[in-house]
Enzyme design. Structure first.
Site, PDB file in Angstrom:
ATOM      1  N   CYS A 119      -1.506  32.111  29.634  1.00  0.00           N
ATOM      2  CA  CYS A 119      -1.652  30.205  29.840  1.00  0.00           C
ATOM      3  C   CYS A 119      -2.133  29.710  30.956  1.00  0.00           C
ATOM      4  CB  CYS A 119      -1.319  29.056  28.466  1.00  0.00           C
ATOM      5  SG  CYS A 119       0.353  29.340  28.910  1.00  0.00           S
ATOM      6  N   GLU A 166      -0.114  23.786  22.588  1.00  0.00           N
ATOM      7  CA  GLU A 166      -0.601  23.751  23.372  1.00  0.00           C
ATOM      8  C   GLU A 166      -2.248  25.172  23.235  1.00  0.00           C
ATOM      9  OE1 GLU A 166       0.819  27.177  27.318  1.00  0.00           O
ATOM     10  OE2 GLU A 166       2.235  26.913  25.564  1.00  0.00           O
TER      11      GLU A 166
END
Length: 305
Positions: free
Chosen positions: A246, A209
């Site tokens: 995020c 990620e």
């Protein structure tokens, strides 16, 4: 790894549950150390610890369910023409030792005992965690908790490992025994690990990620109907966790209009009234400052007061 891979799903489920118990047993002193290292509030850390131990227990449930094995048996067809078919059997097994690189913004749930570690251990893979430089004391406490669970569960020594320091990531990913990488972090860091893994004589997968931009579209009708609320919600989301999630919005796209101009005005005012926050560590602040300096070098960018 070779010994651990042959443990039963039930043995691994008990192991993960023991890890969860050890994490839950870490006291307030531990959470205060995490807070000192990351500037995250205790309430947030209490919730994140529960999420971390919950991940371990979730994978324990998956192990007991058994469907993750993808077991399949195609019986022999000796009479098949033009050639007989032999007995075919398939089952998923652990790929090998896994290198894990944790995130700075989730020192518990996406770090030493995070989802990458939990899933790798559940699959029957040993783990080598690279301790994040932003919270090494936190990483050490969690690693000790996992080691206690290793001993309590009678798992083979070395099923969990941790390394510290700068410059250790590259040799870890390139080590021929490492068979997969789990990474949560920046695009630059993740991209570098992906390139290293792909360039190996035996390429290995990288599950990464690597940050996000999270663009948002602001349409005129929505701004006309609830523009004030959108501005407030947007500002709250941008500064959530000091902008270190995020999921924080990073790019707003709108059609030039009176409504969009009003949104910019409202957003500027609301953001200006937000209190200052402390970032996770000096490295995060340095990257933020460098990003602002990069923006100021571009012509045509208007900076809001």
């Amino acid at each position: 790894f070779k010994t651990y891979r042959h443990t039963t799903p039930e043995q691994r489920a008990v192991f993960l549950e023991n890890i969860a118990d050890e994490l839950d047993a870490l006291g307030t002193d531990f959470l205060e150390i995490v807070s000192q290292e990351t500037a995250l509030p205790l309430a947030r850390l209490q919730g994140e610890r529960a999420r971390t131990s919950g991940q371990m227990r979730l994978f324990a449930k998956v192990l007991r369910r058994g469907d993750f094995l993808g077991a399949r048996i195609d019986t022999a067809l000796p009479e098949r023409q033009p050639l007989p078919r032999p007995d075919l059997r398939q089952i998923k097994i652990g790929v090998g030792p896994v290198a894990v690189f944790g995130a700075s913004n989730f020192p518990l749930a996406f770090s030493t005992a995070g989802g990458d570690t939990a899933s790798a251990l559940a699959a029957g893979c040993s783990v080598v965690v690279k301790a994040h430089s932003g919270h090494m004391a936190t990483a050490d406490f969690v690693a000790q908790a996992i080691e206690r669970a290793v001993e309590k569960s009678n798992m083979p020594k070395g099923v969990f490992n941790m390394i510290y320091g700068n410059g250790v990531g590259e040799p870890l990913v390139k080590h021929p025994l490492i068979q997969a990488v789990g990474f949560t972090g920046s695009l630059r860091g993740g991209r570098a690990l992906c390139d290293m893994a792909a360039a190996r004589p035996q390429p290995i997968p990288v599950f990464a990620e690597m940050s996000s931009i999270n663009p948002m579209l602001m349409l005129p009708e929505a701004l006309k109907n609830r523009g004030d609320k959108i501005a407030q919600d947007l500002a709250d989301s941008v500064v959530l966790g000091c902008g270190q999630f995020c999921t924080n919005p990073g790019l707003i796209l709108g059609i030039k209009s009176a409504e969009f101009s009003q949104l910019i005005s409202n957003l500027t005012e609301i953001m200006g009234a937000k209190p200052a926050q402390t970032m996770l560590n000096a490295g995060t602040l340095k990257s933020y400052t460098a990003g602002l300096e990069h923006l100021t070098q571009h012509q045509g960018i208007k900076h809001l007061a």
